[in-house]
Design a protein around this motif. Sequence first.
Motif, short mmCIF file in Angstrom:
data_model
loop_
_atom_site.label_atom_id
_atom_site.label_comp_id
_atom_site.label_asym_id
_atom_site.label_seq_id
_atom_site.Cartn_x
_atom_site.Cartn_y
_atom_site.Cartn_z
N UNK A 152 -4.26 -4.87 -1.70
CA UNK A 152 -3.84 -5.25 -0.36
C UNK A 152 -2.40 -5.78 -0.37
N UNK A 153 -1.71 -5.59 0.74
CA UNK A 153 -0.38 -6.17 0.91
C UNK A 153 -0.05 -6.26 2.40
N UNK A 154 0.87 -7.15 2.74
CA UNK A 154 1.30 -7.33 4.13
C UNK A 154 2.24 -6.20 4.55
N UNK A 155 2.21 -5.90 5.84
CA UNK A 155 3.12 -4.91 6.42
C UNK A 155 4.20 -5.67 7.18
N UNK A 156 5.45 -5.45 6.82
CA UNK A 156 6.55 -6.17 7.45
C UNK A 156 6.73 -5.73 8.91
N UNK A 157 7.22 -6.61 9.77
CA UNK A 157 7.43 -6.25 11.18
C UNK A 157 8.40 -5.09 11.35
N UNK A 158 9.32 -4.91 10.41
CA UNK A 158 10.29 -3.81 10.50
C UNK A 158 9.99 -2.71 9.47
N UNK A 159 8.74 -2.62 9.04
CA UNK A 159 8.34 -1.63 8.03
C UNK A 159 8.65 -0.22 8.53
N UNK A 160 9.13 0.62 7.64
CA UNK A 160 9.37 2.03 7.97
C UNK A 160 8.45 2.90 7.12
N UNK A 161 8.35 4.16 7.48
CA UNK A 161 7.54 5.08 6.69
C UNK A 161 8.03 5.11 5.24
N UNK A 162 9.34 5.07 5.06
CA UNK A 162 9.92 5.14 3.73
C UNK A 162 9.57 3.91 2.90
N UNK A 163 9.71 2.72 3.48
CA UNK A 163 9.39 1.51 2.72
C UNK A 163 7.90 1.38 2.49
N UNK A 164 7.10 1.78 3.47
CA UNK A 164 5.65 1.71 3.31
C UNK A 164 5.17 2.69 2.24
N UNK A 165 5.78 3.87 2.22
CA UNK A 165 5.47 4.87 1.19
C UNK A 165 5.71 4.28 -0.20
N UNK A 166 6.86 3.63 -0.37
CA UNK A 166 7.19 3.03 -1.67
C UNK A 166 6.21 1.93 -2.04
N UNK A 167 5.78 1.16 -1.08
CA UNK A 167 4.86 0.06 -1.37
C UNK A 167 3.47 0.60 -1.74
N UNK A 168 3.08 1.72 -1.13
CA UNK A 168 1.83 2.35 -1.53
C UNK A 168 1.93 2.93 -2.94
N UNK A 169 3.08 3.44 -3.30
CA UNK A 169 3.27 3.92 -4.67
C UNK A 169 3.07 2.77 -5.66
N UNK A 170 3.64 1.62 -5.32
CA UNK A 170 3.49 0.44 -6.18
C UNK A 170 2.03 0.00 -6.26
N UNK A 171 1.33 0.05 -5.12
CA UNK A 171 -0.09 -0.33 -5.11
C UNK A 171 -0.92 0.63 -5.96
N UNK A 172 -0.63 1.92 -5.85
CA UNK A 172 -1.36 2.91 -6.64
C UNK A 172 -1.12 2.70 -8.12
N UNK A 173 0.11 2.38 -8.49
CA UNK A 173 0.40 2.13 -9.91
C UNK A 173 -0.41 0.97 -10.46
N UNK A 174 -0.52 -0.10 -9.68
CA UNK A 174 -1.30 -1.27 -10.10
C UNK A 174 -2.77 -0.88 -10.29
N UNK A 175 -3.30 -0.14 -9.32
CA UNK A 175 -4.72 0.23 -9.39
C UNK A 175 -5.01 1.19 -10.54
N UNK A 176 -4.12 2.15 -10.77
CA UNK A 176 -4.35 3.08 -11.88
C UNK A 176 -4.26 2.36 -13.22
#
Length: 303
Positions: A152-176
């Motif tokens: 889980x992680x917070x979504x910033x008020x100014x989050x963009x598709x690009x920044x959210x994509x990168x944060x999901x990559x980081x989350x996937x790396x942690x889970x794997x």
Amino acid sequence: MLKAALVGCVGSTALAAEMIARSADWSLELIVTLELEAAGRHSDFVDLNDIASTAGARIFRTINSNGVDCLDAIAQSGADFIFVIGWSQICREEFMNLKPGKIIGYHPSPLPRLRGRAALPWTILLNEPITAGSLMWLGDDVDNGDLIDQQFFHVAPNETAETLYARHQAALAVMLERSLKLLAAGNAPRLQQDERYATYAAKRIPADGLIDWRAAAADIDRLVRAVGKPYPGAFTYDRGERLTVWRSTFLPDAGRYHATEGQIVDQTEEHFTVMTGDGLLRVEDWESGANKRPRLHSILGSL
């Protein structure tokens, strides 16, 4: 050492391939990915040929992961587990029968919320304050399988598709990192999803990025952020030419301007400002096919 087959064609697939390949407990035997001629189907397509070569994995290109030739390739790989990460096609019964109970998927949402398509854009469009990546055992319906892990992680008020994509990559790396070890040890959990909280996200297409200037400026800005890079972008038309808006800021309207919705009311070298149904939208990064700057007082809209 466990053998893995991986199915996918985007950034998350590339990450998974690299992590599986360098894990001491795993051998990446096969990558099933999209035919190059069909790469336009995914705006975030990644060619996995070099990764496969480095990992010593066979690469199999297809447009149908449920086809007989693809199923044969996976079966011949001798994979102990199949990972389906970054692949939008539903895995049919024949596919699921290749490795019953040993097929793993990833979904960029806090399952059971936002099952389905376009979870990243919908996260921003719905103004979600918190999201998650979910690693799961594939089930008998869309994104309903038992959970292996969630980050889980917070979504910033100014989050963009690009920044959210990168944060999901980081989350996937942690889970794997966590889950590949648990899978190898035979200790990976199977946590049932709570159906009471299930929601479903509908498919989105590039045309859904068309800006309706009658909407509030804050809502238009949210659309811009939700469908920006790596996706096709929010767009409008200026004198018949498509104009893609990549970055914007919504501003309050203090009644200074009296204008039609979609009308440009201010312009500098760096940006231009448009009247909306509620407030003003300052467009700070845009792209026009004709390479033309919009004119002051032009009215933007659809064809």
